[in-house]
Write an enzyme that holds these catalytic residues in place. Structure first.
Site, PDB file in Angstrom:
ATOM      1  N   ARG A   1      71.323 -58.549 -13.755  1.00 14.85           N
ATOM      2  CA  ARG A   1      70.859 -59.754 -13.070  1.00 14.85           C
ATOM      3  C   ARG A   1      71.956 -60.264 -12.122  1.00 14.85           C
ATOM      4  O   ARG A   1      73.076 -60.535 -12.557  1.00 14.85           O
ATOM      5  CB  ARG A   1      70.526 -60.838 -14.078  1.00 14.85           C
ATOM      6  CG  ARG A   1      69.678 -61.934 -13.415  1.00 14.85           C
ATOM      7  CD  ARG A   1      69.749 -63.219 -14.144  1.00 14.85           C
ATOM      8  NE  ARG A   1      69.137 -63.157 -15.456  1.00 14.85           N
ATOM      9  CZ  ARG A   1      68.796 -64.240 -16.144  1.00 14.85           C
ATOM     10  NH1 ARG A   1      68.981 -65.424 -15.624  1.00 14.85           N
ATOM     11  NH2 ARG A   1      68.287 -64.132 -17.335  1.00 14.85           N
TER      12      ARG A   1
ATOM     13  N   THR B   1      71.633 -64.744  -7.173  1.00 12.43           N
ATOM     14  CA  THR B   1      70.197 -64.847  -6.862  1.00 12.43           C
ATOM     15  C   THR B   1      69.323 -64.814  -8.112  1.00 12.43           C
ATOM     16  O   THR B   1      68.126 -65.139  -8.043  1.00 12.43           O
ATOM     17  CB  THR B   1      69.766 -63.663  -5.982  1.00 12.43           C
ATOM     18  OG1 THR B   1      69.955 -62.460  -6.745  1.00 12.43           O
ATOM     19  CG2 THR B   1      70.587 -63.586  -4.704  1.00 12.43           C
TER      20      THR B   1
ATOM     21  N   ASP C   1      70.706 -60.714 -29.722  1.00 17.08           N
ATOM     22  CA  ASP C   1      70.874 -59.765 -28.625  1.00 17.08           C
ATOM     23  C   ASP C   1      70.625 -58.354 -29.167  1.00 17.08           C
ATOM     24  O   ASP C   1      71.427 -57.829 -29.948  1.00 17.08           O
ATOM     25  CB  ASP C   1      72.284 -59.887 -28.040  1.00 17.08           C
ATOM     26  CG  ASP C   1      72.425 -59.053 -26.784  1.00 17.08           C
ATOM     27  OD1 ASP C   1      72.213 -57.817 -26.849  1.00 17.08           O
ATOM     28  OD2 ASP C   1      72.704 -59.622 -25.720  1.00 17.08           O
TER      29      ASP C   1
ATOM     30  N   ASP D   1      73.433 -55.706 -28.510  1.00 18.23           N
ATOM     31  CA  ASP D   1      74.615 -55.916 -29.363  1.00 18.23           C
ATOM     32  C   ASP D   1      74.338 -55.514 -30.792  1.00 18.23           C
ATOM     33  O   ASP D   1      75.196 -54.924 -31.461  1.00 18.23           O
ATOM     34  CB  ASP D   1      75.043 -57.390 -29.333  1.00 18.23           C
ATOM     35  CG  ASP D   1      75.826 -57.726 -28.074  1.00 18.23           C
ATOM     36  OD1 ASP D   1      76.340 -56.792 -27.414  1.00 18.23           O
ATOM     37  OD2 ASP D   1      75.918 -58.923 -27.740  1.00 18.23           O
TER      38      ASP D   1
END
Ligand code: URA
Length: 214
Positions: A109, A113, A205, A208
């Site tokens: 990402r 933006t 996550d 992870d």
């Protein structure tokens, strides 16, 4: 707007799936346990998502006589893993469809933006003859799902489905708004996203927890 009630959202409620997901959500599950459960769940989800795969009859010989018996053409299937957490599902999926091909797509990402930017893309050849299952355990904001499906569509595969374990209502709505014909298979639809884009209650996550990186 399409949402979790859409007929294109397949919520897999089988007790084995739900049981294993509960074990995965537990914060005390080790990475080894988490990975093992993810593998088992992926096999069970593969069973659901391949339910309508076409079969063709081949002639075989049982110990008693010849017969025409159905087979799937696994080579026509592509598991397209969204890096990195999608890779945690590949082993289980390939265990049930060992002839399937595998593609990878890496997206990050852009902090300015917030758009998904591709950093890796490798798919098998002859995509117009193949059915693609895009794989990522977590359908959270839906941004990487939309970007992955858009990119894969440029190769014009025969069909695309989306496979995850947990989905947020926002992720489902975003993916369906961009790609309304793509069915979503998920083991759970959780309450919401938190301010950091994590699914809650969720499982944390996924990358992870799979790779032990936290
Ligand atoms: N990705 C994750 O690994 N977990 C979430 O909750 C959302 C996105």
């Amino acid at each position: 707007m399409p949402n979790a009630a859409s007929p294109l959202v397949h919520h897999v409620t089988h007790p084995l799936v739900q049981h294993k997901l509960t074990l995965m959500r537990n914060r005390h599950a080790s990475s080894t346990t988490f990975r093992t459960l993810l593998g088992e769940l992926s096999m069970l989800m593969a069973y659901e998502i391949t339910r309508d795969m076409p079969t063709h009859r081949v002639e075989i010989e049982t110990p008693l006589e010849k017969m025409q018996s159905p087979m799937i053409d696994g080579k026509k299937l592509v598991f397209a893993s969204i890096l990195r957490a999608g890779n945690g599902m590949l082993e289980g999926l390939l265990r049930v469809v060992p002839n399937a091909r595998v593609g990878h797509i890496g997206l990050y990402r852009d902090p300015a933006t917030l758009e998904a930017v591709e950093y890796y893309f490798k798919m098998p050849t002859d995509m117009p003859e193949r059915d693609v299952i895009v794989v990522d355990p977590m359908l959270a904001t839906g941004h990487s799902a939309v970007a992955a499906v858009s990119r894969i569509k440029t190769l014009a595969p025969r069909s695309i489905k989306y496979l995850c374990l947990l989905a947020a209502p926002q992720g489902i709505a975003t993916l369906h708004a961009a790609h309304p014909e793509v069915p979503i298979y998920t083991a759970a639809i959780d309450r919401e996203l938190n301010d950091h884009g994590y699914i809650v209650p969720g499982l944390g996550d996924a990358g992870d927890r799979i790779f032990g990186t936290k």
